[in-house]
Design a protein around this motif. Structure first.
Motif, PDB file in Angstrom:
ATOM      1  N   SER A   1     -86.020 -46.788  19.434  1.00 31.19           N
ATOM      2  CA  SER A   1     -85.227 -46.707  18.219  1.00 31.19           C
ATOM      3  C   SER A   1     -86.219 -46.610  17.067  1.00 31.19           C
ATOM      4  O   SER A   1     -86.999 -47.536  16.838  1.00 31.19           O
TER       5      SER A   1
ATOM      6  N   GLN B   1     -82.155 -42.871  11.384  1.00 32.39           N
ATOM      7  CA  GLN B   1     -82.529 -43.580  12.607  1.00 32.39           C
ATOM      8  C   GLN B   1     -82.420 -42.631  13.795  1.00 32.39           C
ATOM      9  O   GLN B   1     -81.401 -41.981  13.994  1.00 32.39           O
TER      10      GLN B   1
ATOM     11  N   SER C   1     -77.122 -40.497  18.391  1.00 34.56           N
ATOM     12  CA  SER C   1     -78.120 -40.435  17.327  1.00 34.56           C
ATOM     13  C   SER C   1     -78.000 -39.123  16.553  1.00 34.56           C
ATOM     14  O   SER C   1     -78.072 -39.117  15.319  1.00 34.56           O
TER      15      SER C   1
ATOM     16  N   ILE D   1     -82.674 -42.378  17.976  1.00 36.67           N
ATOM     17  CA  ILE D   1     -82.675 -43.091  19.253  1.00 36.67           C
ATOM     18  C   ILE D   1     -83.039 -42.057  20.305  1.00 36.67           C
ATOM     19  O   ILE D   1     -82.297 -41.099  20.528  1.00 36.67           O
TER      20      ILE D   1
END
Length: 137
Positions: free
Chosen positions: A62, A69, A97, A71
């Motif tokens: 992460s 963000q 994500s 992932i």
């Protein structure tokens, strides 16, 4: 004496996470990736780590860069920084994500952050602000 063959195999399957983040082009320098790891912006399998942590294929990362963000699942290891298309082969971003990043981009596009004046306002800027506030002398 240590077995040199065993050591070589282990190095092929493991790599420092700060070096991998740099090679995968998430950060421009290794020191920036190490700083992000130490400040808790990078998690490996949901756990806070140190820059020297060994990374293996199959680990879930992460990565938070600003308000974005990522992932990602580590697919391959590389200690060399190559071109962007080659770097994208090192990981696979989860669907969740990707959708979250697209939604954030749409939201920022629809509601851009306000543009603030940099530094001290000029006399002209101050007069325009006074007009907006209704403080006309």
């Amino acid at each position: 004496m240590k077995n040199e063959k065993g050591k070589g195999k282990e190095e092929d399957t493991r790599l420092r996470i700060d070096k991998w983040l740099w090679a995968a082009r998430f950060f421009k320098t290794r020191s920036l990736s190490a700083d992000a790891i130490e400040s808790g912006k990078v998690l490996c399998n949901g756990v806070r780590i140190k820059p020297a942590k060994s990374l293996a294929a199959g680990d879930m990362l992460s990565i938070r860069i600003g308000s974005v963000q990522f992932i990602v699942e580590v697919l391959a290891l590389s200690g060399k920084r190559g071109p962007a298309p080659q770097a994208q082969l090192l990981y696979r971003e989860t669907e969740e994500s990707v959708l979250r990043r697209k939604a954030l981009a749409e939201e920022l596009k629809a509601h851009p952050p306000p543009a603030y004046l940099k530094g001290r306002p000029t006399k002209r800027d101050r007069r325009e602000l006074d007009k907006l506030k209704g403080n006309v002398w």
